[in-house]
Design a protein around this motif. Structure first.
Motif, PDB file in Angstrom:
ATOM      1  N   PRO A   1       0.808  -1.226   0.000  1.00 57.65           N
ATOM      2  CA  PRO A   1       0.000   0.000   0.000  1.00 57.65           C
ATOM      3  C   PRO A   1       0.844   1.282   0.000  1.00 57.65           C
ATOM      4  N   GLN A   2       1.994   1.244   0.683  1.00 59.34           N
ATOM      5  CA  GLN A   2       2.859   2.422   0.691  1.00 59.34           C
ATOM      6  C   GLN A   2       3.404   2.708  -0.704  1.00 59.34           C
ATOM      7  N   VAL A   3       3.885   1.663  -1.361  1.00 58.84           N
ATOM      8  CA  VAL A   3       4.437   1.829  -2.716  1.00 58.84           C
ATOM      9  C   VAL A   3       3.342   2.311  -3.660  1.00 58.84           C
ATOM     10  N   SER A   4       2.170   1.727  -3.560  1.00 62.74           N
ATOM     11  CA  SER A   4       1.063   2.133  -4.433  1.00 62.74           C
ATOM     12  C   SER A   4       0.688   3.594  -4.222  1.00 62.74           C
ATOM     13  N   LYS A   5       0.698   4.029  -2.980  1.00 57.05           N
ATOM     14  CA  LYS A   5       0.370   5.426  -2.669  1.00 57.05           C
ATOM     15  C   LYS A   5       1.396   6.362  -3.314  1.00 57.05           C
ATOM     16  N   HIS A   6       2.671   6.034  -3.172  1.00 59.97           N
ATOM     17  CA  HIS A   6       3.714   6.870  -3.758  1.00 59.97           C
ATOM     18  C   HIS A   6       3.650   6.843  -5.287  1.00 59.97           C
ATOM     19  N   LEU A   7       3.384   5.679  -5.857  1.00 58.05           N
ATOM     20  CA  LEU A   7       3.259   5.579  -7.313  1.00 58.05           C
ATOM     21  C   LEU A   7       2.092   6.412  -7.826  1.00 58.05           C
ATOM     22  N   ARG A   8       1.008   6.454  -7.071  1.00 57.53           N
ATOM     23  CA  ARG A   8      -0.147   7.257  -7.473  1.00 57.53           C
ATOM     24  C   ARG A   8       0.244   8.726  -7.570  1.00 57.53           C
ATOM     25  N   VAL A   9       0.963   9.220  -6.575  1.00 54.63           N
ATOM     26  CA  VAL A   9       1.404  10.615  -6.598  1.00 54.63           C
ATOM     27  C   VAL A   9       2.331  10.860  -7.789  1.00 54.63           C
ATOM     28  N   LEU A  10       3.274   9.950  -7.998  1.00 55.55           N
ATOM     29  CA  LEU A  10       4.211  10.108  -9.110  1.00 55.55           C
ATOM     30  C   LEU A  10       3.505  10.036 -10.461  1.00 55.55           C
ATOM     31  N   ARG A  11       2.478   9.193 -10.553  1.00 51.03           N
ATOM     32  CA  ARG A  11       1.693   9.129 -11.795  1.00 51.03           C
ATOM     33  C   ARG A  11       0.934  10.429 -12.029  1.00 51.03           C
ATOM     34  N   GLU A  12       0.364  10.985 -10.964  1.00 51.33           N
ATOM     35  CA  GLU A  12      -0.438  12.201 -11.099  1.00 51.33           C
ATOM     36  C   GLU A  12       0.374  13.392 -11.596  1.00 51.33           C
ATOM     37  N   VAL A  13       1.662  13.434 -11.280  1.00 49.81           N
ATOM     38  CA  VAL A  13       2.502  14.524 -11.790  1.00 49.81           C
ATOM     39  C   VAL A  13       3.192  14.131 -13.088  1.00 49.81           C
ATOM     40  N   GLY A  14       2.965  12.893 -13.545  1.00 52.97           N
ATOM     41  CA  GLY A  14       3.518  12.433 -14.806  1.00 52.97           C
ATOM     42  C   GLY A  14       4.937  11.898 -14.720  1.00 52.97           C
ATOM     43  N   ALA A  15       5.480  11.738 -13.502  1.00 49.97           N
ATOM     44  CA  ALA A  15       6.863  11.276 -13.346  1.00 49.97           C
ATOM     45  C   ALA A  15       7.028   9.790 -13.645  1.00 49.97           C
ATOM     46  N   VAL A  16       5.945   9.028 -13.545  1.00 52.41           N
ATOM     47  CA  VAL A  16       5.982   7.618 -13.928  1.00 52.41           C
ATOM     48  C   VAL A  16       4.791   7.314 -14.817  1.00 52.41           C
ATOM     49  N   ASP A  17       4.998   6.355 -15.694  1.00 55.07           N
ATOM     50  CA  ASP A  17       3.937   5.837 -16.551  1.00 55.07           C
ATOM     51  C   ASP A  17       3.693   4.395 -16.151  1.00 55.07           C
ATOM     52  N   VAL A  18       2.523   3.898 -16.465  1.00 56.29           N
ATOM     53  CA  VAL A  18       2.184   2.514 -16.154  1.00 56.29           C
ATOM     54  C   VAL A  18       1.583   1.866 -17.392  1.00 56.29           C
ATOM     55  N   ARG A  19       1.871   0.594 -17.553  1.00 54.85           N
ATOM     56  CA  ARG A  19       1.250  -0.161 -18.642  1.00 54.85           C
ATOM     57  C   ARG A  19       0.913  -1.551 -18.113  1.00 54.85           C
ATOM     58  N   ASP A  20      -0.146  -2.093 -18.634  1.00 48.30           N
ATOM     59  CA  ASP A  20      -0.555  -3.437 -18.257  1.00 48.30           C
ATOM     60  C   ASP A  20       0.122  -4.452 -19.159  1.00 48.30           C
ATOM     61  N   GLU A  21       0.625  -5.493 -18.533  1.00 45.40           N
ATOM     62  CA  GLU A  21       1.185  -6.620 -19.276  1.00 45.40           C
ATOM     63  C   GLU A  21       0.645  -7.880 -18.605  1.00 45.40           C
ATOM     64  N   GLY A  22      -0.364  -8.441 -19.229  1.00 43.35           N
ATOM     65  CA  GLY A  22      -1.030  -9.582 -18.602  1.00 43.35           C
ATOM     66  C   GLY A  22      -1.680  -9.131 -17.305  1.00 43.35           C
ATOM     67  N   ARG A  23      -1.334  -9.817 -16.226  1.00 36.25           N
ATOM     68  CA  ARG A  23      -1.924  -9.473 -14.927  1.00 36.25           C
ATOM     69  C   ARG A  23      -1.081  -8.459 -14.151  1.00 36.25           C
ATOM     70  N   GLN A  24       0.044  -8.097 -14.717  1.00 37.31           N
ATOM     71  CA  GLN A  24       0.931  -7.158 -14.026  1.00 37.31           C
ATOM     72  C   GLN A  24       0.782  -5.746 -14.559  1.00 37.31           C
ATOM     73  N   ARG A  25       1.054  -4.788 -13.686  1.00 34.41           N
ATOM     74  CA  ARG A  25       1.153  -3.394 -14.087  1.00 34.41           C
ATOM     75  C   ARG A  25       2.618  -3.017 -13.948  1.00 34.41           C
ATOM     76  N   LEU A  26       3.200  -2.603 -15.051  1.00 37.99           N
ATOM     77  CA  LEU A  26       4.614  -2.246 -15.050  1.00 37.99           C
ATOM     78  C   LEU A  26       4.762  -0.727 -15.032  1.00 37.99           C
ATOM     79  N   TYR A  27       5.620  -0.265 -14.128  1.00 39.82           N
ATOM     80  CA  TYR A  27       5.854   1.160 -13.968  1.00 39.82           C
ATOM     81  C   TYR A  27       7.210   1.517 -14.554  1.00 39.82           C
ATOM     82  N   ARG A  28       7.256   2.686 -15.183  1.00 38.13           N
ATOM     83  CA  ARG A  28       8.516   3.144 -15.756  1.00 38.13           C
ATOM     84  C   ARG A  28       8.634   4.658 -15.536  1.00 38.13           C
ATOM     85  N   LEU A  29       9.864   5.101 -15.514  1.00 42.34           N
ATOM     86  CA  LEU A  29      10.179   6.507 -15.319  1.00 42.34           C
ATOM     87  C   LEU A  29       9.793   7.308 -16.555  1.00 42.34           C
TER      88      LEU A  29
END
Length: 111
Positions: free
Chosen positions: A45-73
């Motif tokens: 939950p901590q990582v997800s919370k931080h990723l949400r903030v980073l996604r909202e400012v556009g610092a990370v992108d996410v893509r779905d690959e099968g059942r996984q969500r992959l995050y990238r800078l």
């Protein structure tokens, strides 16, 4: 004075050390959340919370690959930080160059 929202811009988002750690890990390549949890020693939950903030400012992108969500800078979103720091880089370089000159003079005087 009211504090700026962490999702207002990249500056506020990366002010939190754990988010900078996440960005450091993602700089090496895409990662699923579970990798970030394991590498950083945080809860999911901590990582997800931080990723949400980073996604909202556009610092990370996410893509779905099968059942996984992959995050990238997304370095482009961090460019305002780079541009701001770059202004100070010249100043620090000049100061270090002057310090090098003083140290060389001191060394010459010792000899």
């Amino acid at each position: 004075m009211a504090r700026a929202a962490t999702t207002a811009d990249a500056f506020n988002a990366v002010a939190e050390p754990r988010r900078r750690e996440i960005l450091d890990v993602l700089a090496a390549g895409e990662r699923p959340v579970n990798d970030l949890v394991r590498l950083l020693g945080l809860t999911q939950p901590q990582v997800s919370k931080h990723l949400r903030v980073l996604r909202e400012v556009g610092a990370v992108d996410v893509r779905d690959e099968g059942r996984q969500r992959l995050y990238r800078l997304n370095g482009h979103a961090l460019k305002p930080i780079h541009d701001w720091v770059k202004k100070y880089e010249r100043t620090w370089s000049e100061r270090f160059d002057r310090l090098d000159a003083v140290l060389l003079e001191l060394k010459d005087e010792e000899s």
